[in-house]
Every structure is written in structure tokens, then in C-alpha cells.
Scaffold this motif. Structure first.
Motif, short mmCIF file in Angstrom:
data_model
loop_
_atom_site.label_atom_id
_atom_site.label_comp_id
_atom_site.label_asym_id
_atom_site.label_seq_id
_atom_site.Cartn_x
_atom_site.Cartn_y
_atom_site.Cartn_z
N ILE A 148 19.47 -32.08 -26.03
CA ILE A 148 20.07 -33.25 -25.38
C ILE A 148 20.02 -34.41 -26.36
O ILE A 148 18.95 -34.79 -26.83
N ALA A 149 21.16 -34.95 -26.70
CA ALA A 149 21.20 -36.09 -27.62
C ALA A 149 21.69 -37.31 -26.85
O ALA A 149 22.83 -37.34 -26.40
N ASP A 150 20.82 -38.29 -26.70
CA ASP A 150 21.17 -39.48 -25.92
C ASP A 150 21.62 -40.59 -26.86
O ASP A 150 20.80 -41.21 -27.52
N GLU A 151 22.91 -40.83 -26.91
CA GLU A 151 23.48 -41.86 -27.79
C GLU A 151 22.88 -41.79 -29.19
O GLU A 151 22.29 -42.75 -29.66
N ALA B 26 22.97 -24.91 -26.90
CA ALA B 26 23.95 -25.71 -26.17
C ALA B 26 23.58 -27.17 -26.37
O ALA B 26 22.40 -27.51 -26.45
N VAL B 27 24.57 -28.04 -26.45
CA VAL B 27 24.28 -29.45 -26.71
C VAL B 27 24.85 -30.31 -25.59
O VAL B 27 25.98 -30.11 -25.17
N ILE B 28 24.05 -31.24 -25.12
CA ILE B 28 24.56 -32.24 -24.19
C ILE B 28 24.55 -33.56 -24.92
O ILE B 28 23.50 -34.05 -25.34
N LEU B 29 25.72 -34.15 -25.09
CA LEU B 29 25.83 -35.43 -25.78
C LEU B 29 26.05 -36.51 -24.74
O LEU B 29 27.02 -36.47 -23.99
N ILE B 30 25.12 -37.45 -24.70
CA ILE B 30 25.22 -38.51 -23.70
C ILE B 30 25.72 -39.77 -24.37
O ILE B 30 25.23 -40.14 -25.44
N GLY B 31 26.69 -40.43 -23.78
CA GLY B 31 27.16 -41.66 -24.39
C GLY B 31 28.22 -42.31 -23.56
O GLY B 31 28.54 -41.88 -22.46
N LEU C 54 25.92 -24.72 -18.28
CA LEU C 54 26.24 -24.69 -19.71
C LEU C 54 25.97 -23.31 -20.28
O LEU C 54 24.94 -22.71 -19.97
N CYS C 55 26.86 -22.85 -21.16
CA CYS C 55 26.61 -21.58 -21.83
C CYS C 55 26.11 -21.83 -23.25
O CYS C 55 26.25 -22.92 -23.77
N ALA C 56 25.56 -20.80 -23.86
CA ALA C 56 25.05 -20.93 -25.22
C ALA C 56 26.18 -21.36 -26.15
O ALA C 56 27.29 -20.87 -26.05
N GLY C 57 25.87 -22.30 -27.05
CA GLY C 57 26.88 -22.74 -28.01
C GLY C 57 27.88 -23.74 -27.47
O GLY C 57 28.74 -24.21 -28.20
N GLU C 58 27.77 -24.06 -26.19
CA GLU C 58 28.75 -25.01 -25.63
C GLU C 58 28.31 -26.44 -25.85
O GLU C 58 27.12 -26.74 -25.87
N LYS C 59 29.27 -27.34 -25.96
CA LYS C 59 28.94 -28.75 -26.14
C LYS C 59 29.50 -29.53 -24.96
O LYS C 59 30.70 -29.51 -24.70
N LEU C 60 28.61 -30.21 -24.26
CA LEU C 60 29.04 -30.98 -23.10
C LEU C 60 28.83 -32.46 -23.36
O LEU C 60 27.80 -32.87 -23.87
#
Lengths: 299, 336, 335
Positions: free
Chosen positions: C190-193, C220-225, C40-46
Motif C-alpha cells: 500500500i503506497a499512500d501518496e 498487488a499494489v494499492i496506490l492512494i492519492g 485484488l489479484c496478484a500483480g494488479e494495481k489499484l
């Protein structure tokens, strides 16, 4: 929508025994408690089967003997074989404990259920009585009652009754609290939708889930009963003829056992009492964990 | 034409405090009607606090309305006794949101299915009962051998919810109240469950009241829609019309906020005003006025229902000029 | 509106290499994560998507090193801003949490302490994760200011600082959790649901808030759902997980218009949209139990394109044009 039938691989499911031992390993309290209790029960059963029970009463054998092969726990001033006395005493302690414990728990379950499930006036009355009686110093009242009874009327059964008189409030309030939460659970709503009536819900849906709590309440009641009866006996208010643990210690005290160097007389009953209460306490702790899945350590 | 279900001016008010000082209106003068001979799927849409769960509880007879009446096949449900009450219980069923909470953890999942068979005498023997269970489980796409005899914690959420739906299938109710049946289920399993619910209406003549906050699923399953906000009906009508061209500002906000799985359809530019207020605050007039971008002075008076066309009505002064219809007549608008 | 982010390619902030996590239960070993790679790079949303049991929550916990027994991290690296989090000491990891990598757990709003004011909890968070000995240490007054700034950046009034959790609505509580997560300006969130219990309007608000704060601090944000709709609205890249393995990693446009992996294809096809009313395309079969994974590719029992080799050997990840990674024999590795 197409549905594919897939071969579902068999998941290895460990046997019940493995799971049980695994659980004991994790829930040490329960394990230790049960183990000690089992030892005591074995000891008592063996003694009941092999010894001459009349030796538990005065003037049966040679008195004032220290522990030896013939008399493993010695004998006392009155000519009782203390080993046999211990065996009979344990049996009778168990009787009082279970009797009082079962009675107290039964009352608690009945009143607790009724109060919680039906609510309203019934709940107010039952809850009120419990809350008023709880702060009363039970031991004091029990001493007064036992003390005012005619010596000949004091039997194991009156002892149990006296103990239950002021011990039933605890289980009632605990069971009531549990039923209150349980009756709001969704599976109760679904049971209603499935046509279940009130009685069916109480016995079929709620009661089975409360078994761990009821078990814990029972163990607690047995603990209280054994302790209370012991205390009453030590004060000389028990059925004096029976070789209850407390009675033995009381008798030893009245004869100044320590001054006379008859150390074995009070010591063994004391040790036995510690073992009984200790095992009950451990089991109680263990059941606490079993009943509350949140405390239960991860498998 | 008899009505299967009728809610007549039903309101539910909860009051707190010794002198009933603080009160919350969960439902305000709601009237609905479902026909006996034309089963349909109606969705009641709203966010938390809208009153949709209260509505479900009222429909199932678990709570009593503060005012108004609920009729099942012409009889007030709170006066039903004996045989009639058993019939009501049997014919009105529910599927709840939490797939785990409906199971009694002490029993295997079979218990959920076997109890109603036993109580409603749906089978004459144990083997007939088992056949019924197997039939229902297969119909929802489960393999009975994998599921029967297991405890609820041994199964996945999707499996559990499917068993719940199987129960509803097995009982062949007349009315099914589905309260957020798929919101706690993985997105990939929702299709299956929704298809079953739709099938209940098409193939078995069951009327379904589908309660949700997710308009996407509502769109796929239902024919008619009633949008609730803080206990009041904001908009009602045919689901296609309402979702494709919403008239009430609240409905517009809802539709605009749907996360469509389509990258060409991103969330719009409409600003949202958060609901920062306490639920118990007494609002005079239109409940949505504090968050409405089009609020006018007039809105301090409760707006009536304006009918826009054959299958749509909304309670908003923006639509003034259209004919007014009484709340009781709202069910005339809802298609079947 | 949530705009796609402009990222700087050189600023890689997160690298996950071959992460392996297993749970040891009475019934055997469950491989929750079986070799996962991510960058992941800075500012990226996965967006990390998958069914229950696919390993996505385990992934989050593993990156935060919050896996508890009977679970165990068995291998791999999680490199955040140059530091491998798996191999540093417990004390260093404690400081790294919240300051380098922050986690908003599922149902976070229910984990706010009900008897402590919001402000006190935020200050606690700062104190717990900031290093006293370094020059970064700030005074209590500054801490309070920072907390209030964080609250403002999530669109809450600064008087929330003095409130208790029960005085706030679900959406507000969730935004408080987001505010706590950005207090120390971490590199990865990291945001989990984060919006599972919220209604559609509040959900949009919360997601737009996450987007805004992320831009502000450049994380960087990882959105889990499992809600693909939310992914389509919010993220730049989507990673699809199945049975503890990463099946496909593509940018969001490609994933929705031209998914490569059969599982991803089935997922996209099952999504409801405005055109196909009444058409339901569920995925047949069921996800495998982690205790008994099928041999070879984990998806082969349910795959419409299954071949012999899929049953015996797990496919290697293949890189496709457009920085896409797929683990499937339909796309053999370039010679």
C-alpha cells in the motif's frame, strides 16, 4: 463557475466546560496539581479570614501543646499557634513565590524576546551572560548573600530578590529558543506582508503563542522560589520573625523538637511544603503537555 | 513605459563555513521584467533546488540579493523607507504553499484578513472592514458564515487556501507572488483556486508570478514561462510554445514526465538519470550537463541564451546557430 | 514506461469485506469508513482516489490494523492471502506486517531515522517482522545481502546501505522506503501518496520504480492519492471514495473515458488537459463533515442528477459489465 448554496448542517460543538473537564480527565497531572493547589489556597483564605493573625507570633498562646480542638496543629515552644502560623506562613510563601516567580519570568520574557528577535550583538551578550551564570551553584551564592545581610534587613522582599538573582537565566533561554523558532514561521512572514512592524509582530503574533511556555516558565520559577526560600529559611537565614514554613522547621530544630516529643512542630510544615511543591510540579508537567501539542494525547 | 518590477542580474549565493569554503548558488544572474500597464501571469517552473523559492523571497523583499538589484516602480526595494516602503508592502503580496502555516494558531482565521485592512487603512469602520472580508470570501466561493470566527484547525486545507487567496483578492495588489498555491490542495479544488488567480489578472489588473513545479497547472494559468534549474534559466518564452514544443533537454524531460490524466498519453520511453549528487557540488558550465542525454564536451562552458523564435529562447548548445540574446533581454520574449 | 499488468484471475490476494471504521471524538462519532468492499489479484494495481476526508488513508491504516484510539475498527474483514487480518492476534499481526502486507506512508521519507544508517534500519525491519521460530529465519549475512538486493532493485547503489538519511535526496529516500517495503516480499503493497512532496521528474522515477519492483515480486499494489493524472499513468483499476464510501470501482480505461458515478464524472471533468486551456471545471459545494453525513447517498447534496430516493436511502452497489461496481440509483440493481 456555478456555485450552489447548500444548507450546511449544524455540527454539535460541545460546551467549553465539557471540553475542560474532558481535558482534565486526560491530563491527570494538571488536574491533580490544580486540585491540591486549590485546597491549599482555600485553606489559607479561610484561615486569613477567620483566625487571629497575631497568634502566629511568639508569646501569644500557651506553648508546647499537642494538636487538639483548640489548637488544630498544636503550639510551639515560643507560644505560637501553629495553625495560624501555618496560614500566615503559607500566605508569605505564596508572596515570595509569586513575587520571585513573576520577576524572574518577566526578565526572562523581556530578555529572551529581545535576544531572539533582534539577534546580533544583543543576542550574543544576553546568551553569553546566561550561559556563564547558569552553572554557578545558585544556592551557595544565595546562602552567602543572605548570610552576610544584616538580620534586620532580611524581609520577604529581600528573600525574593536574592532568589531571583540567579534564577532568571532559565526562562530567558527557554523563551529565546521558542521565539527563535517562532519568528521563522510563515505566519510571521504573512504578518510582515500585511504591514506589521516588529513590535506588532512581537506582541501581536509571537507572544500569544508563547503563553503556555510563559505559564510553564512561571510555574517553574515559583517552584524554584519556594524551594530556595525554604532552604534559606531552614538554614536560619530567613526573616526570623515571620512564621515561614522553613523558619518554623528551623526553630523546631534549634529547640530539638523531636527529642522533646513535639513532633507536630516540624512535621506539619514539612507536609505543607511537600504539598506545595508537589502541586507545582504536577501543574508544570501538565502545562508541558499543553504547550507541546505533539505530546498532547489525542482527544 | 515604466516597469512594475525589474530584476537586474540578480544572484543569490549562500555560503557555509567559517572561511566561506562551501557555497551554493541559489540563483545565477537572473533578469526579469514586468510591465506596469500590462498585467500578466508569468510562471517560474522548476523542481526543488531550482531557486524558485529563493526568487519568491527576493521578490517579496525578505532576503537581499548577493549581487544585482531589484526595482519596484523604478526604486531599489532595499532602499525604500517610510511611505514608499508601506506602498511596496501593500502592492506586493503573496500566496504561499502551506495553507495551514500562514495562520497564527492563536487567532481565528479572521485575523489573517483583518490585520492588513487595519494596517493599510483599507476601511474606515469595523462594519466596512467586515463587508470587505465578506466580499472577498464570497468571491472565492466560500460562505462567510461557515468560515469567519473559526480557528484554522477547524477548517479543511482547501478552505484555508481559499481564505489565503481571498486575502490577496481583498488587498488588490499590483503584484502577486504565488508560491505553489495549489500543490497542497486536493486536485478537485485546484480548479477553483487557479480560476481565482487567473481572474485576478483578467479583472483586477494584477500581475501574477506563479511559481510551481507542476507544468499542468502552469499551462492553464500562465501566459509566459521561465524554466529554472539549479538557479539558471534553462528556457523561457510563451507558455503554449514552450510546453507544446520544448527545446531544452530539461524542459523536454519535464514535459515528458507530466502525469497527464489521459490514458492515451502515457509517460514516454526517455530514460531519466537521477540526480544523485550533492546540491553543493560546484558545477562548471551547464548545470544540467550531468543529467543530459545529449551532453557534449562544449557543455563545460556555460551556454548562452539562444533565441529560437519571437517567443522562445533556451540556454543549450543544441540550439547553436540561433541568435544569442543577453540575459537582460529575456523579458522581451515573454508575451503578455 | 509503465505497462498494464497481466494478471492471473485465480490468484486473489486481497479481499476487503464491509470494512467499517469510526472515530469517536468529543463532538461525536465520525464514520471514516462505512462498508467498503474490494478485491485484488496478484500483480494488479489499484488506485484509491478521493478528497481529504474521503477515508482513503483510513482505509490503508485499517488494512494494516494501525488505527489508534479514538479510532476503532468496528467491523468487516481484510483477507490477505487467506488470513483475515482483523481477527488475528496482535503478535500475529506484527509478523504479518511487512511480510504479508506492506505500507509506505505519506511522507515516508521523513520518517527514516536520522541517526541510524539506512542499512541498519532495513535490517531492523526484517528482524522485527520475521518469525524467529520458523524455518524462514535467515542469518545476518543473508539479511544484509537481501537488503542490498532490495536497494539495487530500486535503482540505488548498494553503498546507500552505509549512508545516513540526510545524505540522500527526497527521491532517493522515498526509494529507500520502497526498498524496505519489499524486503519480505509481501503480497500487497500500500503506497499512500508516495510522491506528494516530489517534483515531476522524481515522481515519475519513483512510480516507475514501484512498477518495476512490483513486477519482480508479483505483489498487488494499492496506490492512494488524489492526483488522477498519476492514476492514469500507473494503475489498472481505479476506486473512487467519497465520505467513507466507495462510489465507483472501474478499470482505468473505463474510468477515464466513461465514468458512471456523478462524482467520478465531475472529478474527471475537472482535470486539466492540453486541449481545454483556461477552462476550469471545479466541483461546486464541499465534501460533508464526517460527523454529520447527509442521509441516503452521501453525494446527493452536490449531485446534478439527484432524485428523491437518493436523499433517504443509501444505494446498494451495482455490478456493471466490465467488472465495474457503482453505488448510484442511476444504475439500479439488475433484477
Amino acid at each position: 463557475m456555478a456555485s450552489i448554496t447548500l444548507p450546511q448542517p449544524e455540527i454539535y460543538r460541545p460546551s467549553r466546560l465539557t471540553l475542560l473537564f474532558g481535558y482534565m480527565r486526560r491530563n491527570i497531572g494538571l488536574g491533580i496539581g490544580l486540585f491540591i493547589l486549590l485546597l491549599l489556597v482555600a485553606f489559607t483564605l479561610y484561615g486569613l479570614a477567620t483566625a487571629d493573625l497575631s497568634h502566629a507570633y511568639p508569646l501569644s498562646v500557651k506553648g508546647k501543646q499537642p494538636p487538639s480542638w483548640e489548637f488544630p496543629l498544636g503550639t510551639d515552644f515560643f507560644g505560637r499557634d501553629l495553625y495560624v502560623a501555618m496560614v500566615v506562613g503559607l500566605k508569605e510563601t505564596a508572596a515570595i513565590g509569586f513575587l520571585a516567580g513573576a520577576l524572574g519570568t518577566l526578565i526572562g520574557v523581556l530578555l529572551g524576546f529581545v535576544a531572539a528577535y533582534f539577534g546580533g550583538w544583543l543576542d550574543l551578550i544576553i546568551k553569553g551572560i546566561c550561559q556563564i551564570l547558569t552553572p554557578i551553584p545558585a544556592l551557595l551564592i544565595q546562602v552567602i548573600i543572605a548570610g552576610s545581610l544584616d538580620k534586620r534587613d532580611v524581609t520577604i522582599y529581600t528573600m525574593a530578590f536574592v532568589v531571583v538573582l540567579l534564577a532568571w537565566m532559565g526562562p530567558t533561554l527557554v523563551i529565546r529558543a521558542q521565539v527563535l523558532t517562532m519568528k521563522e514561521r510563515q505566519f510571521v512572514s504573512v504578518a510582515k506582508l500585511s504591514g506589521m512592524g516588529d513590535l506588532g509582530i512581537i506582541f501581536g503574533e509571537i507572544l500569544p503563542n508563547l503563553l503556555p511556555f510563559i505559564a510553564a516558565a512561571f510555574v517553574n520559577q515559583v517552584f524554584i522560589a519556594v524551594y530556595a526560600s525554604f532552604l534559606l529559611a531552614v538554614l536560619g537565614l530567613g526573616p526570623l520573625r515571620e512564621p515561614l514554613l522553613g523558619n518554623t522547621i528551623w526553630a523546631a530544630q534549634t529547640q530539638s523538637a523531636f527529642f522533646n516529643n513535639w513532633w507536630w512542630w516540624p512535621v506539619f510544615p514539612a507536609v505543607a511544603l511537600v504539598l506545595i511543591l508537589g502541586s507545582l510540579a504536577f501543574i508544570n508537567m501538565g502545562l508541558d503537555e499543553l504547550a507541546n501539542p505533539r505530546i498532547r494525547r489525542a482527544e | 513605459m515604466t516597469n512594475l518590477l525589474e530584476l537586474k542580474n540578480v544572484s543569490k549565493i549562500y555560503s557555509r563555513g567559517l572561511l566561506s569554503q562551501v557555497s551554493t548558488t541559489a540563483l545565477n544572474n537572473v533578469s526579469l521584467r514586468l510591465d506596469d500597464h500590462e498585467p500578466t501571469v508569468m510562471t517560474v517552473a522548476g523542481e526543488s533546488g531550482s531557486g524558485k523559492t529563493t526568487l519568491a523571497m527576493l521578490l517579496l523583499g525578505f532576503i537581499e540579493p548577493t549581487s544585482g538589484q531589484i526595482f519596484y516602480k523604478g526604486q531599489d526595494i532595499h532602499t525604500l523607507r517610510g511611505e514608499d516602503r508601506m506602498m511596496f508592502r501593500r502592492e506586493v503580496q503573496a500566496v504561499f504553499q502551506d495553507p495551514f502555516a500562514v495562520f497564527n494558531p492563536f487567532y481565528t482565521v479572521d485575523h489573517l484578513l483583518s490585520v492588513p485592512i487595519d494596517r493599510f487603512k483599507l476601511a474606515k469602520s469595523k462594519s466596512e472592514a467586515r463587508d470587505k472580508m465578506v466580499e472577498a470570501l464570497t468571491a472565492v466561493g466560500l460562505r462567510p458564515g461557515d468560515v469567519l470566527g473559526r480557528f484554522p484547525h477547524q477548517l479543511s486545507g482547501g478552505q484555508r487556501q481559499r481564505i489565503n487567496v481571498a486575502r490577496a483578492l481583498m488587498l488588490r495588489p499590483k503584484l502577486l507572488v504565488a508560491d505553489e498555491p495549489v500543490s497542497m490542495v486536493d486536485a478537485s479544488l485546484r480548479a477553483n483556486i487557479l480560476e481565482t488567480l487567473r481572474g485576478l489578472q483578467k479583472n483586477y489588473g494584477v500581475s501574477v508570478i506563479y511559481i510551481t513545479h507542476d507544468l499542468t497547472t502552469a499551462y492553464h494559468v500562465a501566459k509566459s514561462i521561465v524554466v529554472l534549474y539549479r538557479g539558471c534559466v534553462m528556457e523561457a518564452g510563451d507558455v503554449d510554445t514552450v510546453i507544446k514544443s520544448p527545446q531544452h533537454p530539461y524542459t523536454r524531460l519535464l514535459v515528458d514526465s507530466i502525469p497527464w490524466p489521459d490514458i492515451n498519453r502515457r509517460w514516454g520511453e526517455t530514460q531519466i538519470k537521477a540526480r544523485e549528487m550533492d546540491l553543493t557540488e560546484q558545477v562548471v558550465g551547464c548545470r544540467f550537463s550531468s543529467r543530459c542525454p545529449f551532453v557534449m564536451d562544449k557543455c563545460s562552458q556555460d551556454p548562452p541564451l539562444f533565441q529560437l523564435n519571437h517567443y522562445q529562447a533556451a540556454s543549450c548548445y543544441l540550439l547553436e546557430g540561433n541568435p544569442v540574446i543577453a540575459p537582460e533581454k529575456i523579458s522581451d520574449l515573454l508575451p503578455v | 514506461m509503465i505497462a498494464p499488468s497481466t494478471t492471473m484471475k485465480d490468484s486473489v490476494v486481497l479481499q476487503v469485506r464491509n470494512l467499517q471504521v469510526s472515530y469517536y471524538t468529543d463532538a461525536g462519532r465520525a464514520r471514516a469508513l462505512d462498508g467498503v468492499d474490494l478485491t485484488l489479484c496478484a500483480g494488479e494495481k489499484l488506485g484509491l482516489v478521493g478528497e481529504s476526508g474521503s477515508g482513503k488513508s483510513t482505509m490503508a491504516l485499517a488494512m494494516m490494523r494501525m488505527i489508534k484510539p479514538p479510532g476503532r475498527i468496528e467491523g468487516g474483514q481484510v483477507i490477505v492471502d487467506g488470513t483475515d487480518l482483523i481477527h488475528i492476534s496482535d503478535k500475529a499481526m506484527l509478523k504479518a506486517r511487512l511480510s504479508k502486507i506492506a505500507y509506505i506512508p505519506q511522507g515516508a521519507m521523513n520518517s527514516l531515522n536520522p541517526v541510524i544508517r539506512i542499512g541498519a534500519q532495513m535490517m531492523d525491519a526484517i528482524k522485527a517482522h520475521k518469525d524467529e521460530s520458523t524455518s524462514d529465519w535467515i542469518s545476518a549475512a543473508d539479511m544484509e545481502k537481501r537488503c542490498k538486493q532490495a536497494l539495487e532493485s530500486v535503482d540505488l547503489k548498494s553503498n546507500v546501505f552505509k549512508m545516513y538519511a540526510h545524505e540522500l535526496s527526497g527521491g532517493m529516500k522515498q526509494r529507500v522506503c520502497i526498498a524496505i517495503s519489499i524486503l519480505l516480499r509481501p503480497k500487497v503493497i500500500i503506497a499512500d501518496e508516495p510522491t506528494s512532496a516530489l517534483d515531476v521528474v522524481t515522481q515519475r522515477q519513483v512510480m516507475e520504480t514501484i512498477d518495476r519492483v512490483q513486477e519482480q515480486i508479483g505483489a498487488a499494489v494499492i496506490l492512494i492519492g488524489h492526483d488522477m493524472g498519476l492514476m492514469a499513468q500507473f494503475v489498472d483499476k481505479v476506486a473512487v471514495m467519497y465520505a467513507g464510501r466507495l462510489m465507483e470501482l472501474s478499470n482505468v480505461r473505463d474510468m477515464f473515458t466513461d465514468p458512471k458515478h456523478p462524482y467520478a464524472q465531475a472529478l474527471i471533468r475537472s482535470l486539466p488537459n492540453l486541449e481545454n486551456k483556461g477552462v476550469f471545471n471545479g466541483i461546486p459545494g464541499m465534501a460533508p463533515a464526517l460527523l454529520q453525513l447527509p442521509g441516503g447517498c452521501a453525494f446527493h447534496p452536490r449531485c446534478p442528477y439527484v432524485m428523491e430516493i437518493c436523499k433517504t436511502q443509501r444505494p446498494e452497489p451495482t455490478t456493471l459489465p466490465g467488472e465495474r461496481i457503482v453505488e448510484c440509483y442511476l444504475y439500479p440493481a439488475n433484477a
